[in-house]
Design an enzyme around this catalytic site. Structure first.
Site, PDB file in Angstrom:
ATOM      1  N   CYS A 152       0.576  -1.041   0.086  1.00 33.33           N
ATOM      2  CA  CYS A 152       0.034   0.020  -0.009  1.00 33.33           C
ATOM      3  C   CYS A 152       0.754   1.274  -0.041  1.00 33.33           C
ATOM      4  CB  CYS A 152      -0.986  -0.184   1.303  1.00 33.33           C
ATOM      5  SG  CYS A 152      -2.274  -1.300   0.955  1.00 33.33           S
TER       6      CYS A 152
ATOM      7  N   ASP B 147      10.403  -6.643  -8.669  1.00 36.84           N
ATOM      8  CA  ASP B 147      10.614  -7.349  -7.392  1.00 36.84           C
ATOM      9  C   ASP B 147      12.036  -6.692  -6.756  1.00 36.84           C
ATOM     10  OD1 ASP B 147       9.273  -9.928  -5.578  1.00 36.84           O
ATOM     11  OD2 ASP B 147      11.454  -9.232  -5.007  1.00 36.84           O
TER      12      ASP B 147
ATOM     13  N   HIS C   9      -6.423  -2.935  -0.968  1.00 33.61           N
ATOM     14  CA  HIS C   9      -5.695  -4.082  -0.215  1.00 33.61           C
ATOM     15  C   HIS C   9      -6.719  -5.091   0.059  1.00 33.61           C
ATOM     16  CE1 HIS C   9      -2.852  -5.317   2.972  1.00 33.61           C
ATOM     17  NE2 HIS C   9      -3.998  -5.942   3.264  1.00 33.61           N
TER      18      HIS C   9
ATOM     19  N   ASN D 180       1.489 -16.607  -3.761  1.00 32.30           N
ATOM     20  CA  ASN D 180       1.595 -17.169  -2.133  1.00 32.30           C
ATOM     21  C   ASN D 180       0.363 -16.865  -1.417  1.00 32.30           C
ATOM     22  OD1 ASN D 180       3.870 -18.626  -2.499  1.00 32.30           O
ATOM     23  ND2 ASN D 180       4.897 -16.759  -2.224  1.00 32.30           N
TER      24      ASN D 180
ATOM     25  N   GLY E 157       4.821 -19.288   2.665  1.00 31.03           N
ATOM     26  CA  GLY E 157       5.709 -18.393   2.768  1.00 31.03           C
ATOM     27  C   GLY E 157       5.462 -17.125   2.485  1.00 31.03           C
TER      28      GLY E 157
ATOM     29  N   HIS F  29      -0.678 -10.320  -4.218  1.00 30.52           N
ATOM     30  CA  HIS F  29       0.110 -10.122  -5.269  1.00 30.52           C
ATOM     31  C   HIS F  29       0.507 -11.538  -6.112  1.00 30.52           C
ATOM     32  CE1 HIS F  29       2.691 -11.278  -1.740  1.00 30.52           C
ATOM     33  NE2 HIS F  29       3.570 -11.666  -2.737  1.00 30.52           N
TER      34      HIS F  29
ATOM     35  N   HIS G 251       3.613 -13.005  -8.745  1.00 28.51           N
ATOM     36  CA  HIS G 251       4.709 -12.896  -9.161  1.00 28.51           C
ATOM     37  C   HIS G 251       4.701 -13.278 -10.598  1.00 28.51           C
ATOM     38  CE1 HIS G 251       6.823 -13.154  -5.106  1.00 28.51           C
ATOM     39  NE2 HIS G 251       5.887 -13.646  -4.639  1.00 28.51           N
TER      40      HIS G 251
HETATM   41  P1  5GP Z   1       5.813 -13.306  -0.973  1.00 27.62           P
HETATM   42  O1  5GP Z   1       6.676 -14.142  -0.164  1.00 27.62           O
HETATM   43  O2  5GP Z   1       4.966 -12.494  -0.116  1.00 27.62           O
HETATM   44  O3  5GP Z   1       4.883 -14.098  -2.050  1.00 27.62           O
HETATM   45  O4  5GP Z   1       6.689 -12.208  -1.853  1.00 27.62           O
HETATM   46  C1  5GP Z   1       6.919 -10.988  -1.346  1.00 27.62           C
HETATM   47  C2  5GP Z   1       8.008 -10.405  -2.424  1.00 27.62           C
HETATM   48  O5  5GP Z   1       7.970  -8.851  -2.298  1.00 27.62           O
HETATM   49  C3  5GP Z   1       9.283 -10.938  -2.292  1.00 27.62           C
HETATM   50  O6  5GP Z   1       9.708 -11.534  -3.699  1.00 27.62           O
HETATM   51  C4  5GP Z   1      10.216  -9.615  -1.818  1.00 27.62           C
HETATM   52  O7  5GP Z   1      11.301  -9.647  -2.705  1.00 27.62           O
HETATM   53  C5  5GP Z   1       9.369  -8.556  -2.563  1.00 27.62           C
HETATM   54  N1  5GP Z   1       9.394  -7.151  -1.821  1.00 27.62           N
HETATM   55  C6  5GP Z   1       9.449  -7.360  -0.552  1.00 27.62           C
HETATM   56  N2  5GP Z   1       9.548  -5.886  -0.014  1.00 27.62           N
HETATM   57  C7  5GP Z   1       9.722  -5.063  -1.123  1.00 27.62           C
HETATM   58  C8  5GP Z   1       9.745  -3.834  -1.514  1.00 27.62           C
HETATM   59  O8  5GP Z   1      10.009  -2.958  -0.627  1.00 27.62           O
HETATM   60  N3  5GP Z   1       9.881  -3.496  -2.922  1.00 27.62           N
HETATM   61  C9  5GP Z   1       9.900  -4.271  -3.926  1.00 27.62           C
HETATM   62  N4  5GP Z   1       9.813  -3.857  -5.124  1.00 27.62           N
HETATM   63  N5  5GP Z   1       9.565  -5.686  -3.554  1.00 27.62           N
HETATM   64  C10 5GP Z   1       9.577  -5.969  -2.229  1.00 27.62           C
HETATM   65 ZN    ZN Z   2      -1.790  -3.218   1.339  1.00 29.29          ZN
END
Ligand code: 5GP
Ligand code: ZN
Length: 110
Positions: free
Chosen positions: A5, A28, A44, A82, A88, A95, A97
């Site tokens: 957010c 990322d 959100h 995820n 994890g 989101h 990926h």
């Molecule tokens: P999750 O594990 O929740 O599926 O993935 C979270 C993703 O967010 C991770 O791949 C991590 O590298 C990315 N991430 C976390 N903090 C930030 C940030 O401040 N900026 C960006 N661009 N990516 C982030």
């Molecule tokens: Zn949010």
């Protein structure tokens, strides 16, 4: 407020790839492949599990637009979302990926 957010509000900087009124795609910070983009709704929701179907439906069109924008729609890409503790999921804001740019392997998950 969650970290994504804050990215939407530009309180945290991000490298934007594509944006419309409902969704944002950005790079990322810790890429796992040559191309690693995160795609989020501007409203959100915690995860795929708690997101309305209409949001997921609109989001799929946006994801395809991102794939076309970065020209991976023909050679292919991987989508991952995820959901919850066992997956994890670190950031509790829905989101996807989008991972691409190489011949991707299929890993061991446990
Ligand atoms: P999750 O594990 O929740 O599926 O993935 C979270 C993703 O967010 C991770 O791949 C991590 O590298 C990315 N991430 C976390 N903090 C930030 C940030 O401040 N900026 C960006 N661009 N990516 C982030
Ligand atoms: Zn949010």
């Amino acid at each position: 407020m969650c970290i994504f957010c804050k990215i939407i509000k530009a309180e945290i900087p991000s490298k934007k790839v594509l944006e419309n009124s409902d969704f944002l795609a950005f790079e990322d910070i810790n890429p796992q492949a040559p191309i690693h983009i995160l795609i989020i709704p501007k409203v959100h929701y915690e995860s795929f599990e708690t997101s309305p179907s209409e949001v997921i439906s609109k989001m799929s069109d946006f994801i395809k637009a991102v794939a076309k924008e970065i020209k991976v729609n023909e050679n292919g890409y991987r989508l991952v979302t995820n959901i919850g503790e066992n997956s994890g999921q670190e950031v509790k804001h829905l989101h996807f990926h989008l991972i691409a740019g190489a011949k991707l392997k299929w890993g061991n998950f446990i």
